[in-house]
Design an enzyme around this catalytic site. Sequence first.
Site, PDB file in Angstrom:
ATOM      1  N   GLU A  97      32.878  21.667 -40.252  1.00 19.16           N
ATOM      2  CA  GLU A  97      31.962  21.186 -41.279  1.00 19.16           C
ATOM      3  C   GLU A  97      30.505  21.145 -40.805  1.00 19.16           C
ATOM      4  OE1 GLU A  97      34.591  18.366 -44.113  1.00 19.16           O
ATOM      5  OE2 GLU A  97      34.060  17.478 -42.201  1.00 19.16           O
ATOM      6  N   CYS A 110      23.107  18.870 -39.820  1.00 22.75           N
ATOM      7  CA  CYS A 110      23.967  18.397 -38.737  1.00 22.75           C
ATOM      8  C   CYS A 110      25.021  19.468 -38.445  1.00 22.75           C
ATOM      9  CB  CYS A 110      24.596  17.091 -39.213  1.00 22.75           C
ATOM     10  SG  CYS A 110      25.765  16.386 -38.073  1.00 22.75           S
ATOM     11  N   CYS A 117      37.797  17.919 -31.151  1.00 19.16           N
ATOM     12  CA  CYS A 117      37.090  17.439 -29.958  1.00 19.16           C
ATOM     13  C   CYS A 117      38.138  17.086 -28.912  1.00 19.16           C
ATOM     14  CB  CYS A 117      36.253  16.205 -30.312  1.00 19.16           C
ATOM     15  SG  CYS A 117      35.150  15.685 -28.974  1.00 19.16           S
ATOM     16  N   CYS A 121      37.389   9.358 -28.527  1.00 22.74           N
ATOM     17  CA  CYS A 121      36.709   8.085 -28.785  1.00 22.74           C
ATOM     18  C   CYS A 121      37.471   7.420 -29.934  1.00 22.74           C
ATOM     19  CB  CYS A 121      35.252   8.333 -29.149  1.00 22.74           C
ATOM     20  SG  CYS A 121      34.390   9.293 -27.904  1.00 22.74           S
ATOM     21  N   CYS A 124      36.248   7.378 -33.712  1.00 21.28           N
ATOM     22  CA  CYS A 124      35.783   8.632 -34.309  1.00 21.28           C
ATOM     23  C   CYS A 124      36.929   9.428 -34.913  1.00 21.28           C
ATOM     24  CB  CYS A 124      35.068   9.460 -33.247  1.00 21.28           C
ATOM     25  SG  CYS A 124      34.557  11.082 -33.823  1.00 21.28           S
ATOM     26  N   CYS A 346      28.671  10.090 -40.331  1.00 20.18           N
ATOM     27  CA  CYS A 346      28.979  10.235 -38.908  1.00 20.18           C
ATOM     28  C   CYS A 346      30.409   9.863 -38.604  1.00 20.18           C
ATOM     29  CB  CYS A 346      28.155   9.251 -38.095  1.00 20.18           C
ATOM     30  SG  CYS A 346      26.504   9.709 -37.911  1.00 20.18           S
TER      31      CYS A 346
HETATM   32  N1  SAH Z   1      30.262  14.353 -29.668  1.00 21.28           N
HETATM   33  C1  SAH Z   1      28.910  13.994 -29.800  1.00 21.28           C
HETATM   34  C2  SAH Z   1      28.287  14.348 -31.123  1.00 21.28           C
HETATM   35  C3  SAH Z   1      29.110  14.115 -32.383  1.00 21.28           C
HETATM   36  S1  SAH Z   1      29.380  12.490 -32.932  1.00 21.28           S
HETATM   37  C4  SAH Z   1      28.733  12.512 -29.515  1.00 21.28           C
HETATM   38  O1  SAH Z   1      29.725  11.825 -29.399  1.00 21.28           O
HETATM   39  O2  SAH Z   1      27.595  12.100 -29.360  1.00 21.28           O
HETATM   40  C5  SAH Z   1      27.878  11.954 -33.713  1.00 21.28           C
HETATM   41  C6  SAH Z   1      27.694  10.425 -33.673  1.00 21.28           C
HETATM   42  O3  SAH Z   1      28.567   9.747 -34.600  1.00 21.28           O
HETATM   43  C7  SAH Z   1      28.014   9.832 -32.309  1.00 21.28           C
HETATM   44  O4  SAH Z   1      27.048   8.881 -31.937  1.00 21.28           O
HETATM   45  C8  SAH Z   1      29.328   9.150 -32.580  1.00 21.28           C
HETATM   46  O5  SAH Z   1      29.595   8.166 -31.630  1.00 21.28           O
HETATM   47  C9  SAH Z   1      29.136   8.620 -33.966  1.00 21.28           C
HETATM   48  N2  SAH Z   1      30.371   8.235 -34.634  1.00 21.28           N
HETATM   49  C10 SAH Z   1      31.615   8.711 -34.425  1.00 21.28           C
HETATM   50  N3  SAH Z   1      32.506   8.108 -35.252  1.00 21.28           N
HETATM   51  C11 SAH Z   1      31.797   7.235 -36.013  1.00 21.28           C
HETATM   52  C12 SAH Z   1      32.157   6.343 -37.086  1.00 21.28           C
HETATM   53  N4  SAH Z   1      33.389   6.270 -37.525  1.00 21.28           N
HETATM   54  N5  SAH Z   1      31.174   5.604 -37.644  1.00 21.28           N
HETATM   55  C13 SAH Z   1      29.897   5.729 -37.222  1.00 21.28           C
HETATM   56  N6  SAH Z   1      29.507   6.559 -36.244  1.00 21.28           N
HETATM   57  C14 SAH Z   1      30.447   7.307 -35.631  1.00 21.28           C
HETATM   58 FE1  SF4 Z   2      34.156  13.733 -29.752  1.00 17.92          FE
HETATM   59 FE2  SF4 Z   2      33.857  11.958 -31.725  1.00 17.92          FE
HETATM   60 FE3  SF4 Z   2      33.741  11.138 -29.188  1.00 17.92          FE
HETATM   61 FE4  SF4 Z   2      31.723  12.624 -30.212  1.00 17.92          FE
HETATM   62  S1  SF4 Z   2      32.321  10.566 -30.851  1.00 17.92           S
HETATM   63  S2  SF4 Z   2      32.749  12.882 -28.213  1.00 17.92           S
HETATM   64  S3  SF4 Z   2      32.909  13.974 -31.604  1.00 17.92           S
HETATM   65  S4  SF4 Z   2      35.557  12.020 -30.205  1.00 17.92           S
END
Ligand code: SAH
Ligand code: SF4
Length: 376
Positions: A97, A110, A117, A121, A124, A346
């Site tokens: 996406e 974006c 991934c 995390c 996420c 995000c």
């Molecule tokens: N992998 C990279 C970039 C993609 S994530 C990273 O982790 O930085 C983009 C942003 O969205 C990151 O700061 C991530 O921590 C945040 N994010 C992930 N899941 C989220 C959620 N459910 N609500 C708000 N922010 C989230």
């Molecule tokens: Fe991967 Fe989501 Fe963690 Fe970013 S926040 S490193 S996209 S698992």
Amino acid sequence: MSTNNTPKSSLIGLDRNELTTALEEIGEKPFRAKQLWHWMYYQGETDFSAMTSIAKPLQAKLAEHFIVGRPGLSREQTSRDTARKWLLKFDDGNEAETVFIPEDGRGALCLSSQIGCTLTCTFCHTGTQRLVRNLTAAEIVGQIMVARDSYGEWPSPASDRRFSNIVMMGMGEPLFNYDNVAKALKIIMDGEGISISKRRITLSTSGVVPLIRKCGADLGVNLAISLHAVSDELRNRIMPINKKYPLKELLKACREYPGSNNARRITFEYVMLKGINDSPADARELVRMVKGIPAKFNLIPFNKWPGAEFDCPDAATIKRFSKIINDGGYSAPIRVPRGRDILAACGQLKSASEHEKLSRLKARREAGLEDDHHPS
Ligand code: SAH
Ligand code: SF4
């Protein structure tokens, strides 16, 4: 007419040297690369026969060997708040996406760097989808081409651009796909094409320390760090990469990031998780931790997704948190969630095919079935 059945190769995603070589291989001179570059990345042209500065016989020869490809488009959605999301389908059927987040008539595009991934995390949604593969440079550049096509924003405008900024914040960890991301960003930054300056590009990372240095030296783009916790104990729990590159090392890499100064700060992203990392003591510790780093914060209210184990704190808690950081001398805006209704916010990105796979699996499990028997 083409004499064999080998698929034509796409010119998008080649860097200038590779494009020159591809043209030399069909007997064409290097200056043609410059001409094609202009047509592909400045004019956004995909049809060789519309490239009017190229003579007809050469147009035909190019079309015999190459295409100016675009990723396929599975779905385009526009949210009530005018964010737009494209679900792209690549040649092997995998999907990723891209999201446009408008802001005062302009906005940030974006981009995704991977399908899924490898990191997990816990807050996420992308992290629950196992990595399928890295995106190629062509597929990363292809995302901006599709977005520009969608708004008809060609030729590449010099000012008043809709896509004024690029953020590498979609699906995936960009620094785990460094080579392709770097190649794509260099194409995007090239002054004779899409021409988006490094000052308007931000790469967000979960903290792959050795590559943060490389990114600073090679690309010089803005850096955003997904920090999300003030202690190794909590960060290990919600961001497993912290076990490999703990906070101390991460902050050291930030301190050493080239080109950062008070006019060009490192962004620390902080997802607000109710009762987990949202206390006043956490906010005070954040201020203390980043001392000496030209820093700013971005507070992201947690975007909930089906099955998530976290909640978003209430607005007053987030405001109080932001105020403590402001009082400590740093800006800490609260990110307004955009595109929630189309799951474009995000951490909500996940390919539709993956959604469908999971819901099929869930239905089968709930029915206690192993085969394709349909519960009614
Ligand atoms: N992998 C990279 C970039 C993609 S994530 C990273 O982790 O930085 C983009 C942003 O969205 C990151 O700061 C991530 O921590 C945040 N994010 C992930 N899941 C989220 C959620 N459910 N609500 C708000 N922010 C989230
Ligand atoms: Fe991967 Fe989501 Fe963690 Fe970013 S926040 S490193 S996209 S698992």
